[in-house]
Design a protein around this motif. Sequence first.
Motif, mmCIF file in Angstrom:
data_model
loop_
_atom_site.group_PDB
_atom_site.id
_atom_site.type_symbol
_atom_site.label_atom_id
_atom_site.label_comp_id
_atom_site.label_asym_id
_atom_site.label_seq_id
_atom_site.Cartn_x
_atom_site.Cartn_y
_atom_site.Cartn_z
ATOM 1 N N PHE A 1 0.836 -1.202 0.000
ATOM 2 C CA PHE A 1 0.000 0.000 0.000
ATOM 3 C C PHE A 1 0.876 1.260 0.000
ATOM 4 O O PHE A 1 0.629 2.203 -0.760
ATOM 5 N N LEU A 2 1.903 1.273 0.839
ATOM 6 C CA LEU A 2 2.777 2.444 0.932
ATOM 7 C C LEU A 2 3.544 2.659 -0.368
ATOM 8 O O LEU A 2 3.702 3.796 -0.824
ATOM 9 N N VAL A 3 4.031 1.588 -0.983
ATOM 10 C CA VAL A 3 4.704 1.706 -2.284
ATOM 11 C C VAL A 3 3.735 2.268 -3.328
ATOM 12 O O VAL A 3 4.084 3.149 -4.116
ATOM 13 N N GLN A 4 2.504 1.749 -3.310
ATOM 14 C CA GLN A 4 1.473 2.241 -4.236
ATOM 15 C C GLN A 4 1.244 3.746 -4.049
ATOM 16 O O GLN A 4 0.972 4.471 -5.000
ATOM 17 N N HIS A 5 1.377 4.217 -2.817
ATOM 18 C CA HIS A 5 1.153 5.635 -2.513
ATOM 19 C C HIS A 5 2.463 6.431 -2.495
ATOM 20 O O HIS A 5 2.604 7.414 -1.782
ATOM 21 N N SER B 1 13.848 4.501 0.485
ATOM 22 C CA SER B 1 14.517 5.155 1.627
ATOM 23 C C SER B 1 13.491 5.634 2.658
ATOM 24 O O SER B 1 13.733 5.577 3.868
ATOM 25 N N GLN B 2 12.320 6.062 2.203
ATOM 26 C CA GLN B 2 11.285 6.479 3.160
ATOM 27 C C GLN B 2 10.721 5.284 3.922
ATOM 28 O O GLN B 2 10.445 5.380 5.126
ATOM 29 N N LEU B 3 10.579 4.149 3.232
ATOM 30 C CA LEU B 3 10.150 2.932 3.927
ATOM 31 C C LEU B 3 11.187 2.519 4.974
ATOM 32 O O LEU B 3 10.841 2.121 6.089
ATOM 33 N N HIS B 4 12.472 2.632 4.594
ATOM 34 C CA HIS B 4 13.546 2.311 5.544
ATOM 35 C C HIS B 4 13.468 3.209 6.777
ATOM 36 O O HIS B 4 13.567 2.737 7.919
ATOM 37 N N ASN B 5 13.281 4.519 6.550
ATOM 38 C CA ASN B 5 13.196 5.457 7.675
ATOM 39 C C ASN B 5 11.972 5.178 8.541
ATOM 40 O O ASN B 5 12.027 5.259 9.774
ATOM 41 N N LEU B 6 10.876 4.840 7.879
ATOM 42 C CA LEU B 6 9.645 4.542 8.617
ATOM 43 C C LEU B 6 9.846 3.338 9.533
ATOM 44 O O LEU B 6 9.401 3.323 10.685
ATOM 45 N N SER C 1 8.704 9.325 10.409
ATOM 46 C CA SER C 1 9.818 9.486 11.336
ATOM 47 C C SER C 1 10.288 10.941 11.359
ATOM 48 O O SER C 1 10.179 11.658 10.366
ATOM 49 N N SER C 2 10.804 11.361 12.512
ATOM 50 C CA SER C 2 11.311 12.724 12.633
ATOM 51 C C SER C 2 12.538 12.899 11.747
ATOM 52 O O SER C 2 13.295 11.957 11.525
ATOM 53 N N GLU C 3 12.729 14.120 11.234
ATOM 54 C CA GLU C 3 13.872 14.417 10.380
ATOM 55 C C GLU C 3 14.791 15.391 11.107
ATOM 56 O O GLU C 3 14.358 16.462 11.520
ATOM 57 N N ALA C 4 16.047 14.995 11.250
ATOM 58 C CA ALA C 4 17.013 15.911 11.857
ATOM 59 C C ALA C 4 17.438 16.930 10.810
ATOM 60 O O ALA C 4 17.846 16.560 9.714
ATOM 61 N N PRO C 5 17.335 18.230 11.131
ATOM 62 C CA PRO C 5 17.726 19.238 10.138
ATOM 63 C C PRO C 5 19.222 19.222 9.860
ATOM 64 O O PRO C 5 20.027 18.902 10.731
ATOM 65 N N SER C 6 19.582 19.566 8.630
ATOM 66 C CA SER C 6 20.989 19.603 8.238
ATOM 67 C C SER C 6 21.702 20.793 8.878
ATOM 68 O O SER C 6 21.153 21.889 8.962
ATOM 69 N N ASP C 7 22.943 20.564 9.304
ATOM 70 C CA ASP C 7 23.748 21.662 9.854
ATOM 71 C C ASP C 7 24.326 22.543 8.751
ATOM 72 O O ASP C 7 24.914 23.581 9.033
ATOM 73 N N LYS D 1 7.775 20.300 3.367
ATOM 74 C CA LYS D 1 8.088 20.252 4.801
ATOM 75 C C LYS D 1 8.579 18.888 5.264
ATOM 76 O O LYS D 1 9.058 18.772 6.392
ATOM 77 N N THR D 2 8.447 17.868 4.414
ATOM 78 C CA THR D 2 8.967 16.541 4.752
ATOM 79 C C THR D 2 9.562 15.912 3.502
ATOM 80 O O THR D 2 9.246 16.318 2.374
ATOM 81 N N SER D 3 10.385 14.896 3.707
ATOM 82 C CA SER D 3 10.956 14.198 2.551
ATOM 83 C C SER D 3 9.866 13.483 1.758
ATOM 84 O O SER D 3 9.959 13.357 0.537
ATOM 85 N N TYR D 4 8.804 13.044 2.437
ATOM 86 C CA TYR D 4 7.704 12.383 1.720
ATOM 87 C C TYR D 4 6.999 13.372 0.784
ATOM 88 O O TYR D 4 6.793 13.088 -0.401
ATOM 89 N N ALA D 5 6.661 14.553 1.302
ATOM 90 C CA ALA D 5 6.019 15.574 0.456
ATOM 91 C C ALA D 5 6.951 15.983 -0.677
ATOM 92 O O ALA D 5 6.514 16.208 -1.812
ATOM 93 N N HIS D 6 8.261 16.059 -0.385
ATOM 94 C CA HIS D 6 9.242 16.428 -1.408
ATOM 95 C C HIS D 6 9.238 15.393 -2.538
ATOM 96 O O HIS D 6 9.219 15.735 -3.725
ATOM 97 N N SER D 7 9.225 14.124 -2.176
ATOM 98 C CA SER D 7 9.275 13.093 -3.213
ATOM 99 C C SER D 7 7.984 13.081 -4.036
ATOM 100 O O SER D 7 8.011 12.896 -5.245
#
Length: 306
Positions: free
Chosen positions: A23-27, A32-37, A68-74, A149-155
């Motif tokens: 389901f998640l792949v379909q959406h 990498s997002q599945l890995h983070n999740l 999952s939470s995203e740590a901001p880049s320095d 605002k998230t890597s998911y929305a970005h992708s």
Amino acid sequence: MKTTNRFLKFILQDTDKKTVRKFLVQHKFSSSQLHNLKNKGGLIFVNHKQRHFNFRLKTGDELLVVLSSEAPSDLIEPMAGKIDVIFEDEYLLVVNKPPGIASLPAKAKSSKTMANLVKAYLIEHHENSSIHLVTRLDRDTSGLMVFAKTSYAHSLLDQILHTDDFQKFYLAMIYGQLTPPTGLIDLPIGIDPAAFYLRAIDHQKGKASQTIYQTKAVYPGGSLVELKLLTGRTHQIRVHLSAVGHPIIGDEMYSKKKDPRIKRQALHCFNLRIIHPVTKELLNLKAPLPEDMVVLKGALRGERNG
């Protein structure tokens, strides 16, 4: 630094895949997002009970995904300053960039860019301050820029970026008049052999590049043109207009001349039409012509200031 989780809710339809992973792949979740999740604190609930990727779903189930939470880049420092927010929700931030400021920092991190300003804005509003730049503009081009605002929305946005679901429209003031007044510029663009930071028409090695144009107004010695990008090459509009003999007024880099009427290329991203990748709502976002281009338009019409 505070980070926040993001929540996505789905109701299972007949046509949806019936395991959580499929389901998640379909959406449009990437690997990498599945890995983070799975490994970085994401959670999945089906009908309010925590479940794993192999859990079987049925039509009507309510799926809640806690990203999952995203740590901001320095690499990008927050820098306080005013930003002109045109649209914002929990997935996207669209801002109106003024001329004279870069989209992202170069290797030297000291100068203020839109990414620095947006990061400070997100922190001030207690948001996850990871920067996901979806569209960028040249330093001296003004107008609408999109941040996710998230890597998911970005992708999700990346997947529609050069489709009819994500349309970008610009206004430019050019020397002379285009013939015909409406048309398509279809010329491949590559790196200029004279300088790596310039682009040029290159029929051998260049990448396919298309720009639709429509003349909106004609003045003595110049025109106001609306342009729609079908591809997203560096300096695309500037190179295309120069190549057909009508460079943008003020674009010293490609017109090879200074213009006393404006201190930068007269190019502005004034309209974005985006099918929101999560809500499916049509966003029709606009940014008014900036003051220096309004003044230039008056000069082209023969009006005098003061």
